[in-house]
Design a protein around this motif. Sequence first.
Motif, PDB file in Angstrom:
ATOM      1  N   LEU A 169       0.782  -1.267   0.080  1.00  0.00           N
ATOM      2  CA  LEU A 169      -0.043  -0.061   0.017  1.00  0.00           C
ATOM      3  C   LEU A 169       0.801   1.321   0.130  1.00  0.00           C
ATOM      4  O   LEU A 169       0.588   2.400  -0.689  1.00  0.00           O
ATOM      5  CB  LEU A 169      -0.875  -0.016   1.162  1.00  0.00           C
ATOM      6  CG  LEU A 169      -2.049  -1.175   1.323  1.00  0.00           C
ATOM      7  CD1 LEU A 169      -2.757  -1.228   2.468  1.00  0.00           C
ATOM      8  CD2 LEU A 169      -2.921  -0.813   0.090  1.00  0.00           C
ATOM      9  N   LYS A 187       0.756   4.087  -2.872  1.00  0.00           N
ATOM     10  CA  LYS A 187       0.786   5.707  -2.612  1.00  0.00           C
ATOM     11  C   LYS A 187       1.765   6.475  -3.201  1.00  0.00           C
ATOM     12  O   LYS A 187       1.530   7.515  -3.702  1.00  0.00           O
ATOM     13  CB  LYS A 187       0.718   5.714  -1.274  1.00  0.00           C
ATOM     14  CG  LYS A 187       0.409   7.468  -0.709  1.00  0.00           C
ATOM     15  CD  LYS A 187       0.080   7.458   1.059  1.00  0.00           C
ATOM     16  CE  LYS A 187       0.175   8.849   1.199  1.00  0.00           C
ATOM     17  NZ  LYS A 187       0.068   8.947   2.904  1.00  0.00           N
ATOM     18  N   PRO A 189      -6.437   8.228  -1.304  1.00  0.00           N
ATOM     19  CA  PRO A 189      -6.600   7.539   0.131  1.00  0.00           C
ATOM     20  C   PRO A 189      -7.911   6.596   0.145  1.00  0.00           C
ATOM     21  O   PRO A 189      -7.890   5.544   0.762  1.00  0.00           O
ATOM     22  CB  PRO A 189      -7.021   8.755   1.105  1.00  0.00           C
ATOM     23  CG  PRO A 189      -6.171   9.981   0.565  1.00  0.00           C
ATOM     24  CD  PRO A 189      -6.316   9.575  -0.941  1.00  0.00           C
ATOM     25  N   ALA A 190      -8.827   7.155  -0.748  1.00  0.00           N
ATOM     26  CA  ALA A 190      -9.998   6.178  -0.827  1.00  0.00           C
ATOM     27  C   ALA A 190      -9.737   4.849  -1.756  1.00  0.00           C
ATOM     28  O   ALA A 190     -10.249   3.742  -1.074  1.00  0.00           O
ATOM     29  CB  ALA A 190     -11.064   6.921  -1.742  1.00  0.00           C
ATOM     30  N   LEU A 202      -6.649   3.425  -1.614  1.00  0.00           N
ATOM     31  CA  LEU A 202      -5.903   2.841  -0.728  1.00  0.00           C
ATOM     32  C   LEU A 202      -6.855   2.160   0.307  1.00  0.00           C
ATOM     33  O   LEU A 202      -6.740   0.836   0.938  1.00  0.00           O
ATOM     34  CB  LEU A 202      -4.796   3.496  -0.032  1.00  0.00           C
ATOM     35  CG  LEU A 202      -3.935   4.172  -0.845  1.00  0.00           C
ATOM     36  CD1 LEU A 202      -2.778   5.224  -0.260  1.00  0.00           C
ATOM     37  CD2 LEU A 202      -2.872   3.184  -1.442  1.00  0.00           C
ATOM     38  N   GLU A 203      -7.805   2.674   0.797  1.00  0.00           N
ATOM     39  CA  GLU A 203      -8.618   2.098   1.824  1.00  0.00           C
ATOM     40  C   GLU A 203      -9.348   0.991   1.299  1.00  0.00           C
ATOM     41  O   GLU A 203      -9.622  -0.130   1.974  1.00  0.00           O
ATOM     42  CB  GLU A 203      -9.813   3.052   2.426  1.00  0.00           C
ATOM     43  CG  GLU A 203     -10.625   2.607   3.558  1.00  0.00           C
ATOM     44  CD  GLU A 203     -11.716   3.614   3.918  1.00  0.00           C
ATOM     45  OE1 GLU A 203     -12.418   3.230   4.720  1.00  0.00           O
ATOM     46  OE2 GLU A 203     -11.565   4.801   3.438  1.00  0.00           O
ATOM     47  N   ALA A 204      -9.982   0.968  -0.042  1.00  0.00           N
ATOM     48  CA  ALA A 204     -10.882  -0.063  -0.658  1.00  0.00           C
ATOM     49  C   ALA A 204      -9.555  -1.200  -0.952  1.00  0.00           C
ATOM     50  O   ALA A 204     -10.305  -2.174  -0.588  1.00  0.00           O
ATOM     51  CB  ALA A 204     -11.273   0.484  -1.979  1.00  0.00           C
ATOM     52  N   ALA A 235      -7.133  -2.058   0.676  1.00  0.00           N
ATOM     53  CA  ALA A 235      -6.754  -2.473   1.929  1.00  0.00           C
ATOM     54  C   ALA A 235      -7.809  -3.592   2.407  1.00  0.00           C
ATOM     55  O   ALA A 235      -7.782  -4.533   3.021  1.00  0.00           O
ATOM     56  CB  ALA A 235      -6.260  -1.454   3.114  1.00  0.00           C
ATOM     57  N   GLY A 236      -8.913  -3.175   2.200  1.00  0.00           N
ATOM     58  CA  GLY A 236     -10.370  -3.919   2.682  1.00  0.00           C
ATOM     59  C   GLY A 236     -10.385  -5.219   1.782  1.00  0.00           C
ATOM     60  O   GLY A 236     -10.789  -6.201   2.412  1.00  0.00           O
TER      61      GLY A 236
END
Length: 309
Positions: free
Chosen positions: A19, A23, A30-31, A33-35, A37-38
Amino acid sequence: MTDHPGISAAARAAMADWLAQMKALDGASPATLEAYAGDVGRWLAFMAGHHGGGQGLAALASTSRSDLRAFMAHEQGRGVGARSLARRLSAVKSFTRWIADRSDTDATALLATRAPRHRPKLPRPLTQEGARAVLDEVATDAREDWIGARDMAVVTLLYGCGLRISEALGLTGADHPLPEVMRIIGKGGKERLVPVLPAARAAVARYAALCPFEISRDGALFRGARGGALSPRLVQLAMEKARARLGLPATATPHALRHSFATHLLSAGGDLRAIQELLGHSSLSTTQAYTAVDAARLAEVYARAHPRA
């Protein structure tokens, strides 16, 4: 990652490094990366349960296609749609490729797995008359003149310049007065140049003249009632009230104005590549969705003009 038990420490560390690279080198938002990661977290947790324990990096890099199919079936069983499954598969492939490159492992089998087919939802633009009506109506319910001018300025930027709501609300005092051509930083930090129509410049200038708060170069251009940065939710609420008064469908959202900008340009003979640049789409295939919208609208007009017996 804390909500995904059973994942090995090595896998957690590898995902964090992956991740961080996305980046730093790819400019992922950020959105995104968050998606991702999930998605990868769910994959790693599934693999831990599927094989009775956390997987090492070598095992993850050499995952079989049957394991991946089992994961996809598991997610489908949870009600995950084809579009989200495709994104999860993309995230898992990207992570696996990253691990394989660092462990000298052949991940060809997993990387060859195809995503389930899905029919992308077409954008739902407003008609030209509907878009104009929204611009005229959105300010009428505001409790103060400056708030009405603010809401009209924002929606004019969405429709007149094709901005995302986050891009419009990301403008600062340094952007005022608006130039004839504006530099916008969109998703993933991608920059584009957007022509600003005189109507949009005039709407923003009127708002700025009425705004009771000082507009500093470093502060948000669009302000809330207490002087803070304007929330996207307030723009959405203004649109909801306007469409209710106009009798427009629930699809008449702030983002629909951006869709309308693209569709109306295309209908007027705009070049698809130029529209891609104006919208800030990385891929032309994303912009090509508007050709389907335009064709669908033409078909509706034809059907009304030539009804079947």
